[in-house]
Motif scaffolding. Structure first.
Motif, short mmCIF file in Angstrom:
data_model
loop_
_atom_site.label_atom_id
_atom_site.label_comp_id
_atom_site.label_asym_id
_atom_site.label_seq_id
_atom_site.Cartn_x
_atom_site.Cartn_y
_atom_site.Cartn_z
N MET A 1 46.03 35.50 43.72
CA MET A 1 45.21 34.33 43.42
C MET A 1 43.79 34.54 43.96
N GLU B 1 40.05 32.84 44.74
CA GLU B 1 39.45 31.54 44.96
C GLU B 1 38.13 31.39 44.19
N TRP C 1 36.98 28.92 36.59
CA TRP C 1 38.18 29.54 36.04
C TRP C 1 38.35 29.18 34.57
N SER D 1 44.46 32.53 38.84
CA SER D 1 43.86 31.26 39.26
C SER D 1 44.82 30.40 40.07
#
Length: 204
Positions: A1, A3, A9, A82
């Motif tokens: 993931m 940030e 995103w 994401s």
């Protein structure tokens, strides 16, 4: 993931998804096989059904899988990167748009059925288990691909919702189903007139 702000995103997923979806695999595999421009035969479409009209079942299968996986994998990838499934769905929807309206081919692409199926398989089991049996069952009975696709597309959003899919996902699936009807508008007209040919009989 990784940030990033959620809005970033969504923007990245939309852009990357569109360009991945724009890869015209049907055109590429037939050219690599020495068959020329698939747009010059049959329906002129770049999808697997038209590739099958070349007589090369292997190329048609390759096109089907590649068109499916390009939406499915981009959906999965952005969902994982994401940490937000909805971002993945946006990427998959953008891939669908890219497939139907690829920038490389003057926005004249495929009809999106295989791409839609790939998105469902990777991102919405609820939608997939509604679509798959409907398409397969109707096609087995009627041998009319467009009728099978349109019926499945019409029932996917409602069926997925009844099986517990989220509002956002159902809204996205509804949007894609409307686009499937739009890309099949010529087929729909022939269906209403009783003129849509069965698979293998003539161009659809």
């Amino acid at each position: 993931m990784i940030e990033l702000p959620l809005t970033a995103w969504y923007a990245i997923a939309g852009i990357v998804g569109y360009f991945v979806g724009s890869i015209p695999f049907g055109l590429l595999v037939t050219r690599l096989a020495g068959l020329g421009d698939i747009r010059q035969i049959g329906s002129g479409n770049i999808g697997a059904t038209n590739v099958l009209r070349t007589g090369r079942k292997d190329l048609a299968l390759a096109t089907l899988l590649l068109d499916s996986f390009k939406a499915g994998l981009i959906t999965l990838l952005f969902g994982l990167l994401s940490g937000d499934r909805d971002v993945g769905l946006v990427a998959g929807a953008a891939a669908f748009l890219g497939h139907c309206y690829p920038i490389w081919l003057s926005f004249k692409g495929g009809k999106g059925v295989a791409t839609y199926a790939g998105l469902l398989a990777f991102a919405s089991w609820q939608g997939f288990i509604v679509a798959a049996p409907i398409w397969l069952g109707l096609f087995a009975i009627t041998r009319i691909s467009s009728l099978s696709a349109l019926t499945a597309a019409a029932l996917v959003p409602v069926g997925a919702f009844l099986l517990g899919e989220t509002w956002f996902a159902c809204a996205m699936l509804g949007f894609l189903s409307v686009l499937v009807f739009w890309t099949h508008r010529a087929n729909l007209g022939r269906l209403l007139r009783g003129e849509e040919p069965k698979f293998g009989s003539s161009s659809q």
